[in-house]
Design a protein around this motif. Structure first.
Motif, PDB file in Angstrom:
ATOM      1  N   GLN A 163       0.404  -1.006   0.051  1.00 14.45           N
ATOM      2  CA  GLN A 163      -0.245  -0.135  -0.015  1.00 14.45           C
ATOM      3  C   GLN A 163       1.103   0.936  -0.188  1.00 14.45           C
ATOM      4  O   GLN A 163       0.637   2.249  -0.940  1.00 14.45           O
ATOM      5  CB  GLN A 163      -0.639   0.019   1.254  1.00 14.45           C
ATOM      6  CG  GLN A 163      -2.271  -0.674   1.416  1.00 14.45           C
ATOM      7  CD  GLN A 163      -3.120  -0.608   2.353  1.00 14.45           C
ATOM      8  OE1 GLN A 163      -1.762  -0.364   3.545  1.00 14.45           O
ATOM      9  NE2 GLN A 163      -4.066  -1.352   1.905  1.00 14.45           N
ATOM     10  N   LEU A 164       2.108   0.905   0.408  1.00 14.44           N
ATOM     11  CA  LEU A 164       3.038   1.888   0.736  1.00 14.44           C
ATOM     12  C   LEU A 164       3.757   2.589  -0.478  1.00 14.44           C
ATOM     13  O   LEU A 164       3.742   3.704  -1.674  1.00 14.44           O
ATOM     14  CB  LEU A 164       3.988   2.610   2.061  1.00 14.44           C
ATOM     15  CG  LEU A 164       3.573   2.308   3.767  1.00 14.44           C
ATOM     16  CD1 LEU A 164       4.567   2.099   3.807  1.00 14.44           C
ATOM     17  CD2 LEU A 164       3.175   3.450   3.492  1.00 14.44           C
ATOM     18  N   ALA A 165       3.888   1.424  -1.278  1.00 15.78           N
ATOM     19  CA  ALA A 165       4.190   1.910  -2.525  1.00 15.78           C
ATOM     20  C   ALA A 165       3.518   2.315  -3.783  1.00 15.78           C
ATOM     21  O   ALA A 165       3.767   2.549  -4.444  1.00 15.78           O
ATOM     22  CB  ALA A 165       5.149   0.062  -3.122  1.00 15.78           C
ATOM     23  N   ALA A 166       2.484   1.445  -3.625  1.00 15.26           N
ATOM     24  CA  ALA A 166       1.298   2.124  -4.331  1.00 15.26           C
ATOM     25  C   ALA A 166       1.205   3.336  -4.267  1.00 15.26           C
ATOM     26  O   ALA A 166       0.774   4.377  -5.442  1.00 15.26           O
ATOM     27  CB  ALA A 166      -0.062   0.992  -4.277  1.00 15.26           C
ATOM     28  N   ARG A 167       1.168   4.302  -2.930  1.00 13.28           N
ATOM     29  CA  ARG A 167       0.261   5.854  -2.481  1.00 13.28           C
ATOM     30  C   ARG A 167       2.012   5.842  -3.175  1.00 13.28           C
ATOM     31  O   ARG A 167       1.742   7.208  -4.056  1.00 13.28           O
ATOM     32  CB  ARG A 167       0.546   5.718  -1.529  1.00 13.28           C
ATOM     33  CG  ARG A 167      -0.947   4.626  -0.498  1.00 13.28           C
ATOM     34  CD  ARG A 167      -1.303   5.052   1.147  1.00 13.28           C
ATOM     35  NE  ARG A 167      -1.695   4.488   1.594  1.00 13.28           N
ATOM     36  CZ  ARG A 167      -2.570   4.661   2.703  1.00 13.28           C
ATOM     37  NH1 ARG A 167      -1.420   4.631   3.340  1.00 13.28           N
ATOM     38  NH2 ARG A 167      -2.952   3.888   3.108  1.00 13.28           N
ATOM     39  N   SER A 168       3.140   5.890  -2.884  1.00 12.34           N
ATOM     40  CA  SER A 168       3.895   6.565  -3.142  1.00 12.34           C
ATOM     41  C   SER A 168       4.514   7.228  -4.681  1.00 12.34           C
ATOM     42  O   SER A 168       4.398   7.233  -5.851  1.00 12.34           O
ATOM     43  CB  SER A 168       5.335   6.138  -2.908  1.00 12.34           C
ATOM     44  OG  SER A 168       5.233   5.008  -3.405  1.00 12.34           O
ATOM     45  N   LEU A 169       3.803   5.657  -5.435  1.00 12.31           N
ATOM     46  CA  LEU A 169       3.555   5.970  -7.556  1.00 12.31           C
ATOM     47  C   LEU A 169       2.740   6.731  -7.612  1.00 12.31           C
ATOM     48  O   LEU A 169       2.955   7.113  -8.928  1.00 12.31           O
ATOM     49  CB  LEU A 169       3.905   3.904  -7.446  1.00 12.31           C
ATOM     50  CG  LEU A 169       4.055   3.871  -8.856  1.00 12.31           C
ATOM     51  CD1 LEU A 169       4.954   4.216  -9.628  1.00 12.31           C
ATOM     52  CD2 LEU A 169       3.209   2.393  -9.757  1.00 12.31           C
ATOM     53  N   VAL A 170       2.109   6.497  -7.464  1.00 10.15           N
ATOM     54  CA  VAL A 170       0.707   7.735  -7.801  1.00 10.15           C
ATOM     55  C   VAL A 170       1.152   8.908  -7.618  1.00 10.15           C
ATOM     56  O   VAL A 170       0.787   9.439  -7.773  1.00 10.15           O
ATOM     57  CB  VAL A 170      -0.483   7.078  -6.954  1.00 10.15           C
ATOM     58  CG1 VAL A 170      -1.544   8.338  -6.498  1.00 10.15           C
ATOM     59  CG2 VAL A 170      -1.314   5.936  -7.004  1.00 10.15           C
ATOM     60  N   GLY A 171       1.630   8.936  -6.203  1.00 10.36           N
ATOM     61  CA  GLY A 171       2.247  10.438  -5.828  1.00 10.36           C
ATOM     62  C   GLY A 171       3.541  10.596  -6.839  1.00 10.36           C
ATOM     63  O   GLY A 171       2.975  12.127  -7.373  1.00 10.36           O
ATOM     64  N   LEU A 172       3.790   9.943  -7.091  1.00 12.07           N
ATOM     65  CA  LEU A 172       4.643   9.548  -8.167  1.00 12.07           C
ATOM     66  C   LEU A 172       4.573  10.622 -10.100  1.00 12.07           C
ATOM     67  O   LEU A 172       5.414  11.369 -10.670  1.00 12.07           O
ATOM     68  CB  LEU A 172       6.045   9.035  -8.351  1.00 12.07           C
ATOM     69  CG  LEU A 172       6.638   9.305  -6.665  1.00 12.07           C
ATOM     70  CD1 LEU A 172       7.650   7.460  -7.328  1.00 12.07           C
ATOM     71  CD2 LEU A 172       8.054  10.036  -6.745  1.00 12.07           C
ATOM     72  N   THR A 173       3.579   9.699  -9.967  1.00  9.76           N
ATOM     73  CA  THR A 173       3.296  10.128 -11.364  1.00  9.76           C
ATOM     74  C   THR A 173       2.295  10.868 -11.348  1.00  9.76           C
ATOM     75  O   THR A 173       2.439  11.922 -12.629  1.00  9.76           O
ATOM     76  CB  THR A 173       1.886   8.987 -11.642  1.00  9.76           C
ATOM     77  OG1 THR A 173       2.533   7.712 -11.431  1.00  9.76           O
ATOM     78  CG2 THR A 173       1.693   8.683 -12.750  1.00  9.76           C
TER      79      THR A 173
END
Length: 78
Positions: free
Chosen positions: A35-45
């Motif tokens: 979940q943390l990786a997905a949130r950071s990936l969305v933020g970076l996108t």
């Protein structure tokens, strides 16, 4: 004690400080690594999209440079 003659929502808000609860909410679940990786990936996108729009938009909004002068009918001498 003096009771106010107000409509229901305001009377409820005015008396809300008298009601206290002894029930504590359950502790929040910790986010998993995925979940943390997905949130950071969305933020970076989102950030990459904003930066990309700036990179493509700023040259389009800037005035034309001297290497591409505008030609008008008065300058052509017609």
């Amino acid at each position: 004690m003096f009771r106010r003659r107000e409509s229901v929502p305001f009377a409820f808000v005015a008396e809300a400080d008298q009601f206290r609860s002894n029930v504590t909410p359950p502790p929040r679940e910790r986010a998993s690594a995925s979940q943390l990786a997905a949130r950071s990936l969305v933020g970076l996108t989102v950030v990459a999209g904003l930066v990309g729009s700036l990179v493509l938009g700023i040259p389009a909004l800037s005035p034309q440079s001297a290497s591409h002068p505008q030609q008008t009918e008065a300058a052509d001498g017609h």
